[in-house]
Design a protein around this motif. Structure first.
Motif, PDB file in Angstrom:
ATOM      1  N   ALA A 101       0.822  -1.217   0.000  1.00  0.00           N
ATOM      2  CA  ALA A 101       0.000   0.000   0.000  1.00  0.00           C
ATOM      3  C   ALA A 101       0.847   1.253   0.000  1.00  0.00           C
ATOM      4  O   ALA A 101       0.509   2.252   0.625  1.00  0.00           O
ATOM      5  N   GLY A 102       1.979   1.203  -0.722  1.00  0.00           N
ATOM      6  CA  GLY A 102       2.748   2.415  -0.975  1.00  0.00           C
ATOM      7  C   GLY A 102       2.174   3.136  -2.180  1.00  0.00           C
ATOM      8  O   GLY A 102       1.021   2.929  -2.571  1.00  0.00           O
ATOM      9  N   SER A 103       2.990   3.964  -2.825  1.00  0.00           N
ATOM     10  CA  SER A 103       2.470   4.755  -3.942  1.00  0.00           C
ATOM     11  C   SER A 103       2.012   3.862  -5.091  1.00  0.00           C
ATOM     12  O   SER A 103       1.009   4.157  -5.757  1.00  0.00           O
ATOM     13  N   GLY A 104       2.708   2.755  -5.345  1.00  0.00           N
ATOM     14  CA  GLY A 104       2.323   1.862  -6.420  1.00  0.00           C
ATOM     15  C   GLY A 104       1.031   1.130  -6.139  1.00  0.00           C
ATOM     16  O   GLY A 104       0.146   1.030  -7.004  1.00  0.00           O
ATOM     17  N   GLY A 105       0.896   0.588  -4.944  1.00  0.00           N
ATOM     18  CA  GLY A 105      -0.318  -0.136  -4.592  1.00  0.00           C
ATOM     19  C   GLY A 105      -1.546   0.747  -4.590  1.00  0.00           C
ATOM     20  O   GLY A 105      -2.620   0.357  -5.065  1.00  0.00           O
ATOM     21  N   LEU A 106      -1.420   1.952  -4.065  1.00  0.00           N
ATOM     22  CA  LEU A 106      -2.550   2.877  -4.066  1.00  0.00           C
ATOM     23  C   LEU A 106      -2.913   3.295  -5.483  1.00  0.00           C
ATOM     24  O   LEU A 106      -4.095   3.453  -5.812  1.00  0.00           O
ATOM     25  N   ALA A 107      -1.901   3.476  -6.334  1.00  0.00           N
ATOM     26  CA  ALA A 107      -2.165   3.877  -7.713  1.00  0.00           C
ATOM     27  C   ALA A 107      -2.960   2.811  -8.454  1.00  0.00           C
ATOM     28  O   ALA A 107      -3.947   3.121  -9.142  1.00  0.00           O
ATOM     29  N   ILE A 108      -2.555   1.557  -8.350  1.00  0.00           N
ATOM     30  CA  ILE A 108      -3.269   0.513  -9.087  1.00  0.00           C
ATOM     31  C   ILE A 108      -4.640   0.268  -8.488  1.00  0.00           C
ATOM     32  O   ILE A 108      -5.615   0.024  -9.222  1.00  0.00           O
ATOM     33  N   ARG A 153       1.980  -3.587   7.027  1.00  0.00           N
ATOM     34  CA  ARG A 153       2.194  -2.612   8.089  1.00  0.00           C
ATOM     35  C   ARG A 153       0.870  -2.034   8.594  1.00  0.00           C
ATOM     36  O   ARG A 153      -0.207  -2.378   8.093  1.00  0.00           O
ATOM     37  N   LYS A 154       0.953  -1.140   9.557  1.00  0.00           N
ATOM     38  CA  LYS A 154      -0.241  -0.651  10.236  1.00  0.00           C
ATOM     39  C   LYS A 154      -0.967   0.441   9.482  1.00  0.00           C
ATOM     40  O   LYS A 154      -2.078   0.837   9.878  1.00  0.00           O
ATOM     41  N   ASP A 155      -0.359   0.970   8.406  1.00  0.00           N
ATOM     42  CA  ASP A 155      -1.010   2.033   7.652  1.00  0.00           C
ATOM     43  C   ASP A 155      -0.452   2.040   6.228  1.00  0.00           C
ATOM     44  O   ASP A 155       0.524   1.356   5.913  1.00  0.00           O
ATOM     45  N   VAL A 156      -1.063   2.847   5.396  1.00  0.00           N
ATOM     46  CA  VAL A 156      -0.600   2.995   4.019  1.00  0.00           C
ATOM     47  C   VAL A 156       0.609   3.942   4.001  1.00  0.00           C
ATOM     48  O   VAL A 156       0.950   4.557   5.000  1.00  0.00           O
ATOM     49  N   GLY A 157       1.222   4.058   2.835  1.00  0.00           N
ATOM     50  CA  GLY A 157       2.321   5.009   2.683  1.00  0.00           C
ATOM     51  C   GLY A 157       3.647   4.398   2.334  1.00  0.00           C
ATOM     52  O   GLY A 157       4.602   5.120   2.027  1.00  0.00           O
ATOM     53  N   GLY A 158       3.750   3.063   2.408  1.00  0.00           N
ATOM     54  CA  GLY A 158       5.000   2.413   2.023  1.00  0.00           C
ATOM     55  C   GLY A 158       6.176   2.888   2.848  1.00  0.00           C
ATOM     56  O   GLY A 158       6.087   3.035   4.072  1.00  0.00           O
ATOM     57  N   LEU A 159       7.286   3.184   2.180  1.00  0.00           N
ATOM     58  CA  LEU A 159       8.504   3.567   2.906  1.00  0.00           C
ATOM     59  C   LEU A 159       8.342   4.870   3.663  1.00  0.00           C
ATOM     60  O   LEU A 159       9.098   5.159   4.596  1.00  0.00           O
ATOM     61  N   TRP A 160       7.351   5.712   3.261  1.00  0.00           N
ATOM     62  CA  TRP A 160       7.165   6.998   3.938  1.00  0.00           C
ATOM     63  C   TRP A 160       6.575   6.841   5.332  1.00  0.00           C
ATOM     64  O   TRP A 160       6.584   7.789   6.116  1.00  0.00           O
ATOM     65  N   VAL A 172       2.114  -6.925  -7.893  1.00  0.00           N
ATOM     66  CA  VAL A 172       3.157  -6.769  -6.885  1.00  0.00           C
ATOM     67  C   VAL A 172       3.569  -5.303  -6.822  1.00  0.00           C
ATOM     68  O   VAL A 172       4.074  -4.752  -7.803  1.00  0.00           O
ATOM     69  N   ALA A 173       3.349  -4.686  -5.675  1.00  0.00           N
ATOM     70  CA  ALA A 173       3.702  -3.279  -5.476  1.00  0.00           C
ATOM     71  C   ALA A 173       4.386  -3.130  -4.123  1.00  0.00           C
ATOM     72  O   ALA A 173       4.087  -2.216  -3.353  1.00  0.00           O
ATOM     73  N   ASN A 174       5.314  -4.045  -3.836  1.00  0.00           N
ATOM     74  CA  ASN A 174       5.944  -4.083  -2.513  1.00  0.00           C
ATOM     75  C   ASN A 174       7.166  -3.197  -2.390  1.00  0.00           C
ATOM     76  O   ASN A 174       7.842  -3.199  -1.368  1.00  0.00           O
ATOM     77  N   GLY A 175       7.467  -2.398  -3.441  1.00  0.00           N
ATOM     78  CA  GLY A 175       8.595  -1.473  -3.351  1.00  0.00           C
ATOM     79  C   GLY A 175       9.932  -2.171  -3.491  1.00  0.00           C
ATOM     80  O   GLY A 175      10.023  -3.397  -3.562  1.00  0.00           O
ATOM     81  N   HIS A 176      10.989  -1.366  -3.503  1.00  0.00           N
ATOM     82  CA  HIS A 176      12.334  -1.944  -3.653  1.00  0.00           C
ATOM     83  C   HIS A 176      13.339  -1.188  -2.792  1.00  0.00           C
ATOM     84  O   HIS A 176      14.464  -0.937  -3.202  1.00  0.00           O
TER      85      HIS A 176
END
Length: 532
Positions: free
Chosen positions: A40-47, A70-77, A187-191
């Motif tokens: 649920a980072g930027s990629g997951g929210l976008a799709i 994790r407990k909220d959206v936002g990914g690495l942020w 898959v939008a788990n970031g890198h």
């Protein structure tokens, strides 16, 4: 098919209808679809948002679920506030002093700006809240399962039909697994989670030989970096010149004796109080030895700003009792396996292949629309790029005939890789990097959207996806950054930001700041210590 990233760079304004009505002609689905999104980072929210933007009559029978560990959206942020404790990996590499290094309007989802008054180069807290606001504004939270981790995912089927079997658990009840089935996996788990930490000959002996009178020696990846004050009274070598390396150089260098180990041709950031050294060759019991033969005997700490690995661990495991017997993604360092010979989707930790346009898996094990990735490209503005990729994925799931044949897609991938080699880049090393800078990154996004227009999936016009104001601001990012530093020194933030709400207004602010800074530098030069 013409390779998408070779699109012409005609930078014209973006039609505002592109996101108000992100569909034109879509073949209705033959049956219900089920889609799992991971992250649920930027990629997951976008799709997620883009799938929900499809016409109601297309997606009304679809099941869409986004799993976020994790407990909220936002990914690495979303900051991990726990103190770093190696070898446990932090949930995020964010550090307290982290600010964006590009103006935030260039990093936004099209049509969704930061709140009025947001500093032009905001801290990570603003970035996290932006993603929270995006999810709430578009009613995405009802589809998101927070505190849920996908432990394994395997394809039960063949090259034309089948389903994903996902093993899912709550993070507070990892022993209780749920087996779910989905038609599509995104898959939008970031890198930016799995550190790439090089190893050198002699480093273990060097670490074990700390002199009694000095701090205990250490080598830590920048994912553990938090406060520069921790390094006071230490001699530090920062390895690497990426974003985290530049920040560490600026922050640590002002407090203690600091070196920065860089590749030939790289420079430390402006204002960094560091001594440049070449790459590290090896260690002795007493020294860090560099490739030019010089050595340092007083080093206490190494900060490895050496990047991250491209991994999707849940794809290399298949769920128990699922009927799946082979992983969807192979982790292989075998350099003889390439996009044309790989029998499975493969990662060498730098590059996931074979993928069409960094998105669709060309593994012969399942259909191309069965598995897609959002957010793999590097050196690109994430939110707008993620949105462009999401448009491509959404329309391909709704109507798989949007995509060329598997053979055509593989040919296009091979052409892209050959193009990189001709420019001096090994595609299996540089992987998903937009090595041509912003021009290539913008061409990539423009081409994805232009192709959808040509296929009749988006309203046809001559306008490019990446708006001219984003192009300008990315090109002049450093100039605008110097201007904003002056604004903050003068305490004139409100003067520039008052009443700024829309994209056009943010664009105007950035252009005026750039013009203002040019005039100042013509009179004074780049003297950042004196803002007269």
């Amino acid at each position: 098919m013409v390779q998408l990233v070779q699109a012409v760079l005609s930078l014209l304004p973006l039609s505002s209808t592109l996101f108000q009505n992100p569909q034109q002609s879509i073949v209705p689905p033959l049956s219900s679809q089920s889609i799992a999104i991971v992250g649920a980072g930027s990629g997951g929210l976008a799709i997620l948002k883009t799938l929900l933007d499809l016409p109601e009559d297309v997606r009304s029978t679809w099941e869409i679920v986004l799993y976020e560990r994790r407990k909220d959206v936002g990914g690495l942020w979303l900051e991990d506030t726990r103190p770093p404790s190696p070898p446990r990996l932090p949930e995020s590499p964010v550090y307290p002093l982290l600010h964006t290094n590009t103006p935030h309007p260039t990093m936004t989802y099209p049509g969704f700006t930061f709140p009025p008054g947001t500093p032009l180069f905001p801290s990570h807290e603003y970035m996290w809240k932006y993603h929270v606001d995006f999810a709430e504004k578009h009613n995405l939270t009802q589809y998101i399962r927070l505190n849920h981790v996908v432990l394994a995912a395997g394809w039960a089927g063949n090259s034309t039909t089948g389903q994903w079997k996902l093993e899912v658990a709550r993070t507070d009840r990892l022993s209780e697994h749920e087996l779910r089935s989905f038609d599509h996996l995104i898959v939008a788990n970031g890198h930016n989670h799995y550190p790439r930490s090089p190893k050198w000959d002699g480093e273990d002996d060097w670490l074990a030989s700390s002199p009694p009178s000095q701090p205990k020696r250490e080598i830590l990846h920048s994912i553990y970096y938090r406060h520069p004050e921790r390094y006071i009274n230490r001699t530090v070598v920062i390895v690497g010149g990426g974003a985290s390396g530049r920040d560490a150089a600026l922050q640590v260098g002002r407090l203690t004796k600091t070196y920065q180990s860089l590749q030939e041709g790289s420079l430390p950031p402006d204002g960094a109080q560091v001594t440049v050294k070449p790459p590290i060759s090896h260690f002795t019991n007493t020294s860090v030895v560099f490739t030019d033969g010089t050595a340092l005997t007083d080093v206490d700490s190494l900060i490895l700003a050496t990047g991250y690995q491209f991994l999707a661990p849940f794809l290399v495991h298949y769920p128990k009792n699922s009927g799946v017997s082979s992983p969807a993604l192979i982790h292989s360092p075998d350099s003889s396996v390439n996009s044309t010979t790989a029998q499975s989707l493969t990662t060498n930790t730098r590059y996931i292949y074979p993928l069409y346009e960094h998105i669709f898996s060309l593994s012969p094990a399942f259909p191309p629309t069965a598995l897609a990735f959002v957010g793999l490209p590097v050196l690109i503005a994430n939110c707008p790029s993620d949105r462009a990729q999401a448009l491509f994925i959404s329309h391909a799931i709704a109507d798989p005939s949007v995509l060329p044949s598997r053979g055509e897609m593989l040919d296009a991938l091979v052409l892209r890789e050959e193009n990189l080699r001709e420019r001096g880049y090994d595609p299996y090393y540089y992987g998903h990097k937009m090595v041509g800078g912003d021009s290539e990154a913008q061409a990539y996004q423009n081409a994805l959207v232009r192709y959808l227009k040509q296929q009749g999936k988006l309203p046809e016009d001559e306008k490019d996806y990446v708006e001219p104001w984003r192009v300008m601001a990315r090109q002049q990012s450093q100039l605008i950054g110097r201007a904003w530093s002056r604004v903050e020194e003068l305490g004139e933030q409100n003067k520039w930001l008052d009443g700024v709400r829309t994209e056009d207004e943010w664009a105007d602010v950035m252009q005026r700041l750039a013009d203002w800074q040019v005039k100042w530098e013509e009179r004074h030069g780049k003297d950042f210590d004196t803002y007269a």
